[in-house]
Design a protein around this motif. Structure first.
Motif: not given
Ligand code: SAM
Length: 382
Positions: A277, A287-288, A291
Motif C-alpha cells: 500500500g 486507504p485512498d 495498492e
C-alpha cells in the motif's frame, strides 16, 4: 534456393491413454477442503484457455517471427466446446476449485464467450457459493464487450498493459495497437462494474522499465490494482534472458524512492502477488491511494502454495505453467466417461502432482535444461 527454417511449436501431450482411468471409489471424492497434491497443496484455482490465438504479438509471449500467418493454430474441432468446458469445470469445482479464470491467447477473440461465462457463472461450490469468475485480457476488445461480459455473469477482469507511452506500448504489442484503446477498455470495464480491476505489466529491463513510475502515477488512487510481473522463461520461443528480468525488489525500490510503501498481507492463500500500500505523510497506510503488487515468478518462487491447474484450449490438463506434458481430459469427455469417473481421474492427477519448477529453476544443472520442450503460454493459458 536455400530452404528457410520454419518454426512449428507442437504442443506435447500426455501419451498415456484412457485405460489408466481409475474406478471411482469413495476415497477419490474430496473430503472436507477438497483434494490435495503430493506436496499437500489444495486445488483451488482453474485457468481455462479458450483460444490459442491472439491479436497481439508481444515478443515475450507470441513473437511475430514464430507466430506468423502460417502458424499451425488449433483447428476448430480440437477446441473444447462451451458445454465440454463447463462439464469439466463442474468436476473441478466439486474437487475444491473456487476461482475460474478465462485466458488464452486472447479470450475475447473466442466467439460468443458470453455464453460460456453465463454457463460457468451458474456453477456453485459444494457449499453453495458462486465462483470467483474472472478473465485476463489484453483489453483491445474490452470497450466493446465489457457490458455484455458483466451481464453474462463475469465478476471482474485483469487487463495486461505494458506501458502508457504510446510508442512503447505499440512496440511491446508489436501490432501497432494504440494504448488509448486499452485505456478506453479499462474505463468501460470500470463503468460496467467488472472490478476490482487488476492491471498487469510485464517488465522487461531495457524495453519498458521506464514505464514503471508513470504507470504507478496513473493508477494510484484509481481503484485499480497495478501489478508488476517479472519477465518469465515460459515457453520455448521468446528468447528469454535473465539479464532482461528486472527483479521485483528493484521495481519496489524504484517506486519507494518516489512514494513510500507499506507491506500488506496476502489477500488469499496461494496468491501470486506480494501486495504493497502507499504510506501517508505519517507513514501510515493511505486507504485512498489503493495498492500495487509484484509477481516475482523468477526471483522468488511461489510454488510452495501453488493451487492452480490449467486447462488448455483442447482439453489438456497442465499442473504447472512450465510443464512439458498435459493430461488428456478431452478424450475422456468425448468418449462418454461419466462425471464420477471424470472427477476421479482429475482427483488422481492432482493427487500425483509434485511440480515446482520455479523453486527448482536455479538448482537444475544446465544439462537438464528442457526449455525447448515447454508448452507456450498462449496455448496453456497465462
Ligand atoms: N491475452 C490475454 C492477456 O494479454 O492478458 C491473456 C493471455 S496472456 C498469455 C496472460 C498474461 O501472461 C499477460 O498478462 C501476459 O503479459 C503474461 N505473459 C505472457 N508471457 C509472459 C512472460 N514471458 N513473462 C511474464 N508474463 C507473461
Amino acid at each position: 534456393m536455400s530452404e528457410r527454417p520454419t518454426f512449428r511449436i507442437v504442443p506435447l501431450q500426455e501419451q498415456r491413454h484412457v485405460d489408466t482411468l481409475p474406478t471411482p471409489t469413495p476415497d477419490w471424492y474430496p473430503q472436507q477442503g477438497g483434494v490435495h497434491d503430493s506436496l499437500q497443496r489444495p486445488l483451488r484455482d482453474l485457468r481455462i484457455s479458450v483460444t490459442d490465438r491472439c491479436n497481439f504479438r508481444c515478443s515475450y509471449c507470441m513473437p511475430k517471427e514464430v507466430f506468423g500467418k502460417d502458424y499451425p493454430y488449433l483447428p476448430h474441432a480440437s477446441l473444447l466446446t462451451f458445454e465440454e468446458i463447463t462439464r469439466i469445470a463442474r468436476q473441478f469445482v466439486s474437487l475444491g476449485v473456487q476461482k475460474i479464470r478465462l485466458t488464452g491467447g486472447e479470450p475475447l477473440l473466442r466467439k460468443n464467450i458470453e455464453v460460456l461465462i453465463a454457463q460457468l457463472s451458474a456453477l456453485r461450490t459444494p457449499e453453495g457459493k458462486p465462483l470467483d469468475l474472472t478473465l485476463t485480457t489484453n483489453g483491445s476488445l474490452l470497450a466493446r464487450k465489457a457490458r455484455a461480459l458483466k451481464t453474462a455473469g463475469l465478476q471482474r477482469v485483469t487487463v495486461s498493459l505494458d506501458g502508457l507511452d504510446d510508442s512503447v506500448f505499440r512496440k511491446m504489442n508489436d501490432v501497432d495497437f494504440p494504448v488509448a484503446q486499452v485505456l478506453e477498455g479499462l474505463q468501460a470495464a470500470q463503468e460496467a462494474g467488472l472490478g476490482p480491476i487488476k492491471v498487469n505489466m510485464v517488465v522487461k529491463r531495457g524495453t519498458n522499465d521506464q514505464e514503471i513510475l508513470p504507470m504507478v502515477r496513473h493508477f494510484k488512487g484509481s481503484g485499480m490494482v497495478l501489478r508488476f510481473i517479472e519477465y518469465m522463461d515460459v515457453g520455448a520461443t521468446n528468447g528469454w534472458r535473465m539479464d532482461e528480468v528486472l527483479p521485483s525488489a528493484d521495481v519496489i525500490a524504484r517506486i519507494q524512492a518516489e512514494w513510500p510503501l507499506v507491506p500488506l498481507d496476502a489477500a488469499a492463500p496461494g496468491e501470486t502477488a506480494q501486495r504493497w500500500g502507499f504510506a501517508d505523510s505519517q507513514g501510515r497506510l493511505d486507504p485512498d491511494a489503493g495498492e500495487i503488487g509484484v509477481i516475482s515468478s523468477v526471483t522468488q518462487a511461489f510454488c510452495s502454495d501453488c493451487n492452480r491447474a490449467r486447462l488448455s484450449t483442447e482439453g489438456q490438463l497442465y499442473l504447472c505453467l512450465f510443464a512439458h506434458q498435459g493430461h488428456d481430459l478431452r478424450s475422456l469427455v468425448r468418449h462418454g466417461t461419466p462425471d464420477a469417473a471424470l472427477q476421479a481421474r482429475i482427483a488422481q492427477i492432482w493427487q500425483g502432482r509434485s511440480d515446482r519448477y520455479s523453486a527448482l529453476r536455479g538448482t537444475l544443472p544446465p544439462s537438464s535444461d528442457s526449455s525447448a520442450r515447454r508448452v507456450e503460454m498462449s496455448y496453456i493459458g497465462g
